[in-house]
Design a protein around this motif. Structure first.
Motif, mmCIF file in Angstrom:
data_model
loop_
_atom_site.group_PDB
_atom_site.id
_atom_site.type_symbol
_atom_site.label_atom_id
_atom_site.label_comp_id
_atom_site.label_asym_id
_atom_site.label_seq_id
_atom_site.Cartn_x
_atom_site.Cartn_y
_atom_site.Cartn_z
ATOM 1 N N GLN A 41 32.267 58.533 20.353
ATOM 2 C CA GLN A 41 31.434 57.668 21.184
ATOM 3 C C GLN A 41 31.653 56.193 20.852
ATOM 4 O O GLN A 41 31.521 55.342 21.730
ATOM 5 N N SER A 42 32.008 55.899 19.619
ATOM 6 C CA SER A 42 32.316 54.516 19.256
ATOM 7 C C SER A 42 33.518 54.022 20.051
ATOM 8 O O SER A 42 33.531 52.896 20.544
ATOM 9 N N ILE A 43 34.517 54.879 20.195
ATOM 10 C CA ILE A 43 35.699 54.535 20.987
ATOM 11 C C ILE A 43 35.312 54.389 22.453
ATOM 12 O O ILE A 43 35.766 53.473 23.145
ATOM 13 N N GLU A 44 34.452 55.279 22.943
ATOM 14 C CA GLU A 44 33.977 55.191 24.331
ATOM 15 C C GLU A 44 33.203 53.893 24.559
ATOM 16 O O GLU A 44 33.315 53.276 25.622
ATOM 17 N N LEU A 45 32.423 53.468 23.551
ATOM 18 C CA LEU A 45 31.678 52.207 23.669
ATOM 19 C C LEU A 45 32.633 51.032 23.819
ATOM 20 O O LEU A 45 32.422 50.161 24.669
ATOM 21 N N VAL A 46 33.684 51.002 23.005
ATOM 22 C CA VAL A 46 34.657 49.905 23.089
ATOM 23 C C VAL A 46 35.254 49.862 24.494
ATOM 24 O O VAL A 46 35.317 48.802 25.124
ATOM 25 N N ALA A 47 35.663 51.017 25.004
ATOM 26 C CA ALA A 47 36.252 51.073 26.345
ATOM 27 C C ALA A 47 35.245 50.632 27.412
ATOM 28 O O ALA A 47 35.588 49.894 28.345
ATOM 29 N N ALA A 48 33.999 51.053 27.257
ATOM 30 C CA ALA A 48 32.966 50.694 28.232
ATOM 31 C C ALA A 48 32.659 49.196 28.185
ATOM 32 O O ALA A 48 32.441 48.569 29.225
ATOM 33 N N PHE A 49 32.644 48.605 26.985
ATOM 34 C CA PHE A 49 32.431 47.158 26.874
ATOM 35 C C PHE A 49 33.577 46.396 27.527
ATOM 36 O O PHE A 49 33.365 45.407 28.223
ATOM 37 N N GLU A 50 34.810 46.869 27.314
ATOM 38 C CA GLU A 50 35.966 46.209 27.926
ATOM 39 C C GLU A 50 35.859 46.241 29.447
ATOM 40 O O GLU A 50 36.119 45.237 30.116
ATOM 41 N N GLU A 51 35.452 47.376 29.975
ATOM 42 C CA GLU A 51 35.312 47.513 31.424
ATOM 43 C C GLU A 51 34.161 46.655 31.951
ATOM 44 O O GLU A 51 34.312 45.931 32.942
ATOM 45 N N GLU A 52 33.019 46.710 31.290
ATOM 46 C CA GLU A 52 31.826 45.969 31.727
ATOM 47 C C GLU A 52 32.077 44.465 31.775
ATOM 48 O O GLU A 52 31.660 43.788 32.701
ATOM 49 N N PHE A 53 32.766 43.954 30.748
ATOM 50 C CA PHE A 53 32.946 42.502 30.634
ATOM 51 C C PHE A 53 34.331 42.029 31.070
ATOM 52 O O PHE A 53 34.630 40.845 30.990
ATOM 53 N N GLU A 54 35.189 42.996 31.500
ATOM 54 C CA GLU A 54 36.548 42.680 31.943
ATOM 55 C C GLU A 54 37.300 41.876 30.874
ATOM 56 O O GLU A 54 37.826 40.796 31.127
ATOM 57 N N ILE A 55 37.288 42.441 29.661
ATOM 58 C CA ILE A 55 37.950 41.812 28.518
ATOM 59 C C ILE A 55 38.820 42.850 27.817
ATOM 60 O O ILE A 55 38.718 44.051 28.100
ATOM 61 N N GLU A 56 39.675 42.374 26.920
ATOM 62 C CA GLU A 56 40.463 43.253 26.061
ATOM 63 C C GLU A 56 40.046 42.966 24.630
ATOM 64 O O GLU A 56 40.082 41.821 24.188
ATOM 65 N N MET A 57 39.636 44.011 23.924
ATOM 66 C CA MET A 57 39.197 43.839 22.539
ATOM 67 C C MET A 57 40.190 44.489 21.593
ATOM 68 O O MET A 57 40.797 45.502 21.935
ATOM 69 N N ASP A 58 40.336 43.902 20.420
ATOM 70 C CA ASP A 58 41.107 44.525 19.358
ATOM 71 C C ASP A 58 40.304 45.749 18.901
ATOM 72 O O ASP A 58 39.221 45.592 18.333
ATOM 73 N N GLU A 59 40.819 46.940 19.188
ATOM 74 C CA GLU A 59 40.036 48.157 18.939
ATOM 75 C C GLU A 59 39.651 48.318 17.473
ATOM 76 O O GLU A 59 38.524 48.677 17.155
ATOM 77 N N GLU A 60 40.581 48.009 16.583
ATOM 78 C CA GLU A 60 40.282 48.156 15.148
ATOM 79 C C GLU A 60 39.135 47.235 14.736
ATOM 80 O O GLU A 60 38.201 47.642 14.050
ATOM 81 N N ALA A 61 39.195 45.981 15.186
ATOM 82 C CA ALA A 61 38.127 45.023 14.864
ATOM 83 C C ALA A 61 36.825 45.439 15.541
ATOM 84 O O ALA A 61 35.750 45.372 14.932
ATOM 85 N N ALA A 62 36.915 45.888 16.778
ATOM 86 C CA ALA A 62 35.714 46.283 17.521
ATOM 87 C C ALA A 62 35.011 47.459 16.856
ATOM 88 O O ALA A 62 33.778 47.525 16.844
ATOM 89 N N LEU A 63 35.770 48.379 16.299
ATOM 90 C CA LEU A 63 35.175 49.556 15.659
ATOM 91 C C LEU A 63 34.481 49.206 14.342
ATOM 92 O O LEU A 63 33.745 50.020 13.809
ATOM 93 N N GLN A 64 34.696 47.998 13.825
ATOM 94 C CA GLN A 64 34.010 47.552 12.610
ATOM 95 C C GLN A 64 32.611 47.019 12.925
ATOM 96 O O GLN A 64 31.810 46.801 12.023
ATOM 97 N N VAL A 65 32.334 46.791 14.198
ATOM 98 C CA VAL A 65 31.029 46.265 14.622
ATOM 99 C C VAL A 65 29.996 47.379 14.467
ATOM 100 O O VAL A 65 30.182 48.479 14.983
ATOM 101 N N LYS A 66 28.917 47.083 13.747
ATOM 102 C CA LYS A 66 27.965 48.139 13.397
ATOM 103 C C LYS A 66 26.643 48.083 14.143
ATOM 104 O O LYS A 66 25.945 49.093 14.230
ATOM 105 N N SER A 67 26.259 46.903 14.688
ATOM 106 C CA SER A 67 24.951 46.805 15.333
ATOM 107 C C SER A 67 25.073 46.172 16.722
ATOM 108 O O SER A 67 26.098 45.578 17.066
ATOM 109 N N VAL A 68 24.005 46.297 17.487
ATOM 110 C CA VAL A 68 23.971 45.737 18.835
ATOM 111 C C VAL A 68 24.165 44.220 18.777
ATOM 112 O O VAL A 68 24.960 43.650 19.535
ATOM 113 N N ASP A 69 23.460 43.563 17.869
ATOM 114 C CA ASP A 69 23.568 42.107 17.729
ATOM 115 C C ASP A 69 24.997 41.693 17.381
ATOM 116 O O ASP A 69 25.522 40.720 17.943
ATOM 117 N N ASP A 70 25.630 42.436 16.480
ATOM 118 C CA ASP A 70 27.022 42.144 16.115
ATOM 119 C C ASP A 70 27.948 42.335 17.321
ATOM 120 O O ASP A 70 28.895 41.573 17.504
#
Length: 85
Positions: A41-70
């Motif tokens: 689900q963490s991977i699904e969240l990264v993909a969903a954020f990329e789609e929602e905001f039309e951005i490309e995120m570094d997946e490794e860095a994105a998976l280090q994010v632990k909270s909503v605020d982060d």
């Protein structure tokens, strides 16, 4: 984009992907410990954020994010970087 708007959209995405009530999500909510995200689900969240905001995120860095605020801070930074390109 305003931080409040990013927060609202992040909460909507988290709610949809994790099946958590939006009212139960706070800026301090941690994806795994508080919201019950599993690794897939963490991977699904990264993909969903990329789609929602039309951005490309570094997946490794994105998976280090632990909270909503982060996540809001991370996404805001990515949006700023990609607008400057």
């Amino acid at each position: 984009m305003e931080r409040d708007e990013i927060m609202d959209r992040v909460c909507d995405v988290v709610s949809a992907v994790l099946g958590v009530n939006v009212g139960d999500i706070t800026p301090q909510s941690r994806f795994v410990e508080d919201l019950g995200a599993e690794s897939i689900q963490s991977i699904e969240l990264v993909a969903a954020f990329e789609e929602e905001f039309e951005i490309e995120m570094d997946e490794e860095a994105a998976l280090q994010v632990k909270s909503v605020d982060d996540a809001v801070d991370f996404i805001a930074d990515v949006i700023t970087e990609q607008q400057d390109e």
